[in-house]
Scaffold this motif. Structure first.
Motif, PDB file in Angstrom:
ATOM      1  N   GLY A  41      33.985  49.349 -32.751  1.00  0.00           N
ATOM      2  CA  GLY A  41      33.383  48.518 -33.727  1.00  0.00           C
ATOM      3  C   GLY A  41      33.100  47.260 -33.016  1.00  0.00           C
ATOM      4  N   LYS A  42      34.335  46.780 -32.363  1.00  0.00           N
ATOM      5  CA  LYS A  42      34.140  45.244 -31.685  1.00  0.00           C
ATOM      6  C   LYS A  42      33.173  45.319 -30.612  1.00  0.00           C
ATOM      7  CE  LYS A  42      37.695  42.057 -30.904  1.00  0.00           C
ATOM      8  NZ  LYS A  42      38.944  42.042 -30.271  1.00  0.00           N
ATOM      9  N   ARG A  43      32.947  46.602 -29.929  1.00  0.00           N
ATOM     10  CA  ARG A  43      32.016  46.604 -28.818  1.00  0.00           C
ATOM     11  C   ARG A  43      30.539  46.886 -29.363  1.00  0.00           C
ATOM     12  NH1 ARG A  43      30.294  51.603 -26.204  1.00  0.00           N
ATOM     13  NH2 ARG A  43      29.064  50.876 -24.018  1.00  0.00           N
ATOM     14  N   ARG A  44      30.532  47.428 -30.466  1.00  0.00           N
ATOM     15  CA  ARG A  44      28.969  47.610 -31.256  1.00  0.00           C
ATOM     16  C   ARG A  44      28.759  46.359 -31.624  1.00  0.00           C
ATOM     17  NH1 ARG A  44      27.484  48.162 -36.384  1.00  0.00           N
ATOM     18  NH2 ARG A  44      29.949  48.271 -37.010  1.00  0.00           N
ATOM     19  N   VAL A  45      29.574  45.564 -31.954  1.00  0.00           N
ATOM     20  CA  VAL A  45      29.015  43.978 -32.516  1.00  0.00           C
ATOM     21  C   VAL A  45      28.832  43.343 -31.315  1.00  0.00           C
ATOM     22  CG1 VAL A  45      30.014  41.708 -33.298  1.00  0.00           C
ATOM     23  CG2 VAL A  45      30.569  43.936 -34.429  1.00  0.00           C
ATOM     24  N   VAL A  48      25.170  44.561 -30.094  1.00  0.00           N
ATOM     25  CA  VAL A  48      24.098  44.179 -31.396  1.00  0.00           C
ATOM     26  C   VAL A  48      24.019  42.594 -30.865  1.00  0.00           C
ATOM     27  CG1 VAL A  48      23.779  43.654 -33.519  1.00  0.00           C
ATOM     28  CG2 VAL A  48      24.714  45.657 -32.798  1.00  0.00           C
ATOM     29  N   GLN A  49      24.891  41.761 -30.750  1.00  0.00           N
ATOM     30  CA  GLN A  49      24.547  40.362 -30.352  1.00  0.00           C
ATOM     31  C   GLN A  49      23.706  40.438 -29.076  1.00  0.00           C
ATOM     32  OE1 GLN A  49      28.594  38.744 -30.234  1.00  0.00           O
ATOM     33  NE2 GLN A  49      28.600  38.053 -32.279  1.00  0.00           N
ATOM     34  N   ALA A  54      18.547  38.970 -26.500  1.00  0.00           N
ATOM     35  CA  ALA A  54      17.450  39.412 -25.707  1.00  0.00           C
ATOM     36  C   ALA A  54      16.157  39.451 -26.187  1.00  0.00           C
ATOM     37  CB  ALA A  54      17.740  40.936 -25.247  1.00  0.00           C
ATOM     38  N   LEU A  55      16.267  40.071 -27.858  1.00  0.00           N
ATOM     39  CA  LEU A  55      14.860  39.951 -28.009  1.00  0.00           C
ATOM     40  C   LEU A  55      14.340  38.518 -28.686  1.00  0.00           C
ATOM     41  CD1 LEU A  55      15.553  42.864 -30.996  1.00  0.00           C
ATOM     42  CD2 LEU A  55      13.966  43.039 -29.108  1.00  0.00           C
ATOM     43  N   ALA A  56      15.401  37.624 -28.876  1.00  0.00           N
ATOM     44  CA  ALA A  56      15.036  36.331 -29.060  1.00  0.00           C
ATOM     45  C   ALA A  56      14.341  35.829 -27.958  1.00  0.00           C
ATOM     46  CB  ALA A  56      16.354  35.529 -29.704  1.00  0.00           C
TER      47      ALA A  56
END
Length: 141
Positions: A41-45, A48-49, A54-56
């Motif tokens: 869960g921590k890795r997924r967060v 996602v960040q 990267a999208l920004a």
């Protein structure tokens, strides 16, 4: 009634242990239903960040490229407008020379006075910006 303290404490302790075990099982079941463990869960967060960053960055780069293209288009339109006006000036100058030559021939042949000669062509004509844009759109189609 005879209460023995040791079996009572063992029963309470066993009950607390069973409760702790049940709580751990519920926690594991909840995490399994969510599809991640605590570490994942921590890795997924974090992932996602990183994706959002990267999208920004990609959006900022695209916006910068769009602005640069827009500036280049405006500059090209100005250059086209200036070139068209230069061509008109060259054509006007040529017409003026031809007109002057015609007048000279007339003066020599007929002996006319300057007041009898036709007017000079309009040398101040340039294309208004709106007319130029309209002509450019017509050429593009």
């Amino acid at each position: 009634m005879n209460w023995d303290i040791v079996p009572s404490l063992a029963a309470v302790g066993g009950g607390a242990g069973v409760l702790a075990l049940a709580q751990a099982i519920v926690t594991v079941v909840r995490l399994v239903r969510q599809g991640v463990s605590v570490r994942e869960g921590k890795r997924r967060v974090d992932i996602v960040q990183q994706r959002d960053e990267a999208l920004a960055a990609a959006i900022r780069e695209r916006d910068r490229a769009d602005e640069q293209q827009r500036r280049a288009d405006v500059e090209q339109a100005r250059a086209d407008w200036a070139e068209t006006n230069r061509q008109i000036a060259v054509e006007n100058e040529q017409r003026a020379r031809e007109h002057a030559a015609d007048l000279r021939v007339r003066l020599i042949e007929a002996g006319q006075a300057r007041e009898d000669l036709p007017d000079w062509p309009d040398m101040d004509r340039t294309i208004p910006r709106a007319e130029f844009d309209r002509m450019r759109r017509q050429q593009a189609t």
